[in-house]
Design a protein around this motif. Structure first.
Motif, short mmCIF file in Angstrom:
data_model
loop_
_atom_site.label_atom_id
_atom_site.label_comp_id
_atom_site.label_asym_id
_atom_site.label_seq_id
_atom_site.Cartn_x
_atom_site.Cartn_y
_atom_site.Cartn_z
N TYR A 1 36.06 26.25 67.32
CA TYR A 1 34.72 26.66 67.71
C TYR A 1 33.78 25.45 67.75
O TYR A 1 33.98 24.46 67.06
N ASP B 1 28.70 28.38 70.06
CA ASP B 1 29.62 29.46 70.47
C ASP B 1 29.21 30.77 69.80
O ASP B 1 28.77 30.77 68.64
N TYR C 1 37.96 29.56 65.35
CA TYR C 1 38.30 29.35 66.76
C TYR C 1 37.43 30.24 67.64
O TYR C 1 37.06 31.34 67.24
N SER C 2 37.14 29.75 68.81
CA SER C 2 36.37 30.55 69.76
C SER C 2 37.34 31.33 70.64
O SER C 2 37.98 30.74 71.51
N THR D 1 29.44 23.39 62.90
CA THR D 1 30.87 23.72 62.79
C THR D 1 31.70 22.54 62.27
O THR D 1 32.41 22.70 61.27
N LYS E 1 30.37 33.84 67.93
CA LYS E 1 31.55 34.26 67.17
C LYS E 1 31.77 35.76 67.35
O LYS E 1 30.91 36.49 67.84
#
Lengths: 461, 266, 172
Positions: A414, A418, A356-357, A429, A420
């Motif tokens: 994500y 993005d 996840y972002s 992704t 991380k």
């Protein structure tokens, strides 16, 4: 044939892929199946060299104790017992699995010296003409213990005044480049908690998990005429075993030859080098073939399990489901020695905060020593329990917001490009597409806007 | 280390070896793991495999089952159909080919579901030993074993009348798993109320036990959910549950009333 | 009591060997007779990897003191294929991907052989019960159940009668 061939969905990423699959989507017979169904596949224990000796271990009956003395008299008197090995017989009495990847320290004896740090720790190895004699000999070894206080809980082990498990470390945690844990610092989580519409914090915990392969860990070592040792082993890591064994025996690598590759189930449990070094020493000192194989009880008690973990996750969440901050405190129970758990803890840190972002991330990942069986590799070790916790957390956040859990994930997933928390730019992704496809397969309806989302664009965000 | 394995061809011959300290072995499912791990407590084994004790006779409403009869023989015997569902819950078909009726009386709980059945049936054990032959209620054998040198040669039980046999076993898996709670019962009803009951429990004490407190509450009352729940709660007084890898003592005690109820009314 | 000479009929052939008291059938098969298909997984009857047929019934060879089955018939996986031809169960295990590490395979196949010899048309539930004493840690059982049901179908289609030795089935 009755198996099902799942059709391949070639729609996603069609432009990025050449459709030149030669194996995916076709049926390929297993090359080893015929050997398995006829019983001709050779496992390590299927070799029967003449003159084979059997090795059984006398193990610690205490979780934590000083060894005052070891009396071998009764054991040596058992008919058929030919030799008993103690720590003094092991050339370099240190198990050094992480040395090969440049991580120390060497914190685990092959055979216990003056202290035992977990129940079942090997103390001395009884070598005999038969398995029964070896078992009887091992049962008759007498160890005089001075009990020490033991610690079995990761947070108790880190508390002030906890018993010191392992003097090699000087404290009950593994030091990462001078730090007391593996850390992630990205953005400002405390500020995120201040700005969030909701803050959720939950705790997750797992027990150690034994891989329980049907074939127990073991080896047969056969001295060769040219002075080399041929090691028939069910290790999952032939070269790792060869290198480590040579380091322990203090012999050149080319003195050893591993015959392996056939493993009756491993699942990570046969990565550590726990039987070969002692069996090799026994074969060297007797100049005879030696078999050392765990019985089922040993496999369950002392072969390194997946580490127990305790995880606290605290999330800063907005009304619309965006997670703007995530704080994770992770404790990984290494047991009494390091083995692969410092590495596993690093893997755990690398896996946070999940796919996840999240703009603000803080994590402390502790690799903790306790008086439990040393933990090590098992199928995605370091990440599997963390995933359980992270995805449970996502479901609970969704429930708390009365939100569809898949939409919550799609919103926070994500995307390519993005940044991380580890300051790597995400690429390839594909999480968005996987969730969409999963929803489709299970008949979970997603609104048009969520079906149009993509991991390669920021559409819908 | 094992020094001898005897294969006596009669119970009398087995008694001679047993009296000298030989370890009586039925199918080996309990003894051999200890032999294999070097934990055997004696060094001579006496196998009953050839002692002529594997027969099963069902006649005039009475079953006489030889102690060395494998569990699979009990399961397949046409006269013992009522026990088939119970046998199906015990170990695997493979182990049932080895494990014997006599051996089942002496295994530690949470194993030994057939012994729970035999307790509910009010079976009698035929015993041979240095002092000759004797009989004893299976309840006594389960509670205190047999004397040194003695061994069980057969169990004898009256078949339950149709509609009076109840059996239920709670386990972690559908097949081949030890007991969390086992319930076996011979219970008669008339006009909807219990006229007599002999109810035995497994999994909830070191040995199979009679649920006497439950029986007391069931007599004269209907097999209703309320009565059975009350009886199940009362039955806790008859148990001494333990923790093991299958369940905690707390859990066994907690779910006992549920499974007592399920044994009778699903 | 010293070691003694024991005989068995193994895969149809009389065999003699010397056994120390209390030696298991598994140890004799593997170490004295060189028949290593049956595996030692737990030595306590829990995993089924050592399952062989004693008098045509599955038995965990690790729980059988070999003296107690002297002169009886024992069938192992080595006796299933004939002249290099796999029987229906073996070929079905191959085709249905019912093997992975291969350690449980010998036990699984022997249990299946015994089941199909007695019941040519078992239900899925029958198959699951038959293998309930055999642990597989790799495949998750599903392919094994499918393979055994498929083997039953192959046998029926080939007209193999229950109880008939597999060799005859293969030679048809």
């Amino acid at each position: 044939m009755t198996y099902r061939l799942a059709p391949i969905d070639k729609r996603p990423f069609a432009a990025e892929r050449e459709d030149d699959f030669t194996v995916i989507g076709s049926v390929v017979q297993r090359s080893d199946a015929r050997g398995h169904v006829t019983g001709r596949t050779e496992f390590f224990e299927d070799v029967a060299p003449p003159g084979l000796l059997h090795l059984k271990m006398h193990r610690s009956a205490r979780h934590h104790a000083r060894i005052r003395g070891v009396d071998l008299t009764a054991a040596l008197a058992v008919p058929g017992v030919t030799r008993i090995l103690t720590h003094a017989d092991i050339p370099n009495n240190l198990y050094t699995p992480l040395k090969l990847i440049g991580v120390g320290p060497d914190d685990e004896p092959i055979l216990a010296v003056d202290k035992v740090r977990y129940l079942g720790e090997p103390i001395c190895a009884v070598v005999a003409e038969s398995e029964a004699a070896a078992l009887e000999g091992a049962a008759r070894v007498r160890v005089d213990y001075e009990d020490l206080p033991a610690v079995f809980d990761v947070e108790e082990a880190l508390a002030e005044g906890a018993p010191l498990v392992n003097e090699y470390h000087g404290q009950n945690f593994f030091k990462y480049e001078g730090h007391h844990c593996r850390r992630i610092r990205f953005g400002d989580v405390e500020k995120a908690f201040g700005q969030a519409d909701h803050v959720f914090e939950w705790r997750y915990e797992s027990a150690p998990i034994e891989q329980a392969p049907t074939e127990t860990t073991g080896c047969v070592v056969v001295p060769q005429a040219d002075g080399r040792l041929r090691i028939h082993s069910d290790t999952q890591a032939c070269f790792f075993t060869l290198d480590n064994t040579a380091l322990i025996l203090e012999v050149p690598f080319n003195r050893l030859r591993i015959v392996g590759g056939t493993v009756g189930g491993g699942f990570g449990g046969k990565v550590d080098v726990t039987v070969e070094p002692v069996a090799c020493v026994a074969a060297m000192v007797t100049d005879r073939p030696v078999k050392f194989v765990y019985d089922r009880d040993e496999e369950m008690q002392v072969s390194s399990p997946r580490a127990a973990e305790r995880i606290y996750i605290k999330d800063a969440v907005m009304d619309d489901g965006r997670i703007i901050g995530r704080k994770v405190t992770l404790y990984v129970d290494s047991g009494a020695y390091a083995r692969h758990t410092p590495y596993g803890t690093t893997k755990a840190a690398a896996h946070l905060p999940g796919p996840y972002s999240i703009p603000n991330v803080w994590a402390d990942c502790h690799c903790v020593f306790t008086n439990r069986t040393p933990s090590s590799a098992m199928r995605g070790f370091g990440v599997t329990i963390g995933d359980f916790a992270l995805e449970s957390q996502m479901d609970r956040v969704a429930r708390a917001l009365s939100m569809d859990p898949l939409r919550l994930r799609l919103l926070n997933a994500y995307r390519d490009g993005d940044l991380k928390a580890h300051r790597k730019v995400a690429e390839g992704t594909a999480l968005v597409e996987v969730i969409q496809k999963t929803a489709e397969l299970v008949g979970h309806e997603l609104p048009e806007a969520y079906r149009r989302m993509s991991s390669t664009t920021r559409e819908g965000l | 280390m094992i020094q001898a394995v005897h294969l006596p061809e009669s119970p009398e011959a087995a008694a001679v070896h047993s009296a000298r300290g030989g370890w009586i072995m039925g199918g080996g499912t309990v003894v051999m793991p200890l032999v294999n791990s070097g934990a055997a407590i004696r060094n001579e084994l006496v196998s009953l495999r050839r002692a002529g004790l594997a027969g099963i006779e069902v006649r005039d409403g009475v079953a006489r089952i030889g102690a060395a009869a494998p569990l699979s023989s009990v399961k397949e015997h046409p006269g013992l159909g009522f026990l088939r569902p119970a046998l199906r819950t015990i170990a695997s078909p493979t182990i049932r080919n080895l494990a014997t009726v006599g051996g089942n009386l002496f295994v530690a709980q949470p194993y030994g579901d057939l012994a729970v059945c035999l307790l509910a049936l009010g079976a009698t054990c035929e015993i041979t030993g240095p002092g000759g032959r004797r009989e004893a209620p299976v309840a006594d054998v389960l509670a205190s074993g047999v004397a040194e040198g003695e061994f069980v040669t057969a169990v004898v039980a009256a078949l339950p009348e149709p509609g009076t046999w109840y059996y239920h076993k709670a386990m972690r898996r559908r097949l081949n798993s030890a007991s969390i709670v086992t319930v076996a019962s011979v219970t008669h009803t008339a006009d909807g109320v219990v006229t007599s009951t002999r109810t035995a429990l497994g999994g909830v004490a070191p040995r199979p036990v009679r649920a006497v407190s439950a029986e007391r509450l069931m007599r004269g009352r209907p097999l209703s959910p309320e009565v059975l729940t009350e009886a199940g709660q009362a039955a806790r007084a008859d148990t001494a549950p333990f923790d093991d890898a299958y369940a905690s003592a707390w859990y066994r005690s907690r779910v006992l009333p549920v499974h007592l109820r399920r044994a009778f009314i699903g | 009591m010293p070691s003694q000479i024991v005989s068995l009929v193994v895969n149809g052939e009389p065999r003699e060997f010397i056994a120390r008291p209390g030696t298991t059938l598994l140890t004799i098969l593997r170490e004295s007779l060189g028949l290593t298909a049956a595996k030692r997984g737990c030595a306590q009857g829990s995993c089924g990897t050592c399952t062989v047929l004693v008098d045509d019934r599955p038995a965990t060879a690790c729980l059988v003191a070999v003296e107690t089955v002297a002169d009886h018939s024992v069938r192992t996986l080595e006796g299933v294929a004939s002249d290099g031809n796999l029987d229906e169960v073996q070929s079905s295990f191959v085709d249905n991907f019912a093997t992975q590490c291969g350690f449980c395979t010998a036990g699984m196949i022997m249990v299946a052989e015994a089941l199909l010899d007695r019941d040519p048309d078992p239900s899925e539930e029958d198959v699951i019960e038959a293998i309930s004493g055999n642990v597989c840690r790799c495949t998750g059982y599903r392919p094994i159940v499918i393979a055994i049901l498929d083997a039953a179908r192959r046998r029926r289609e080939a007209g193999v009668e229950p109880g008939r030795p597999a060799e005859e089935a293969v030679s048809r």
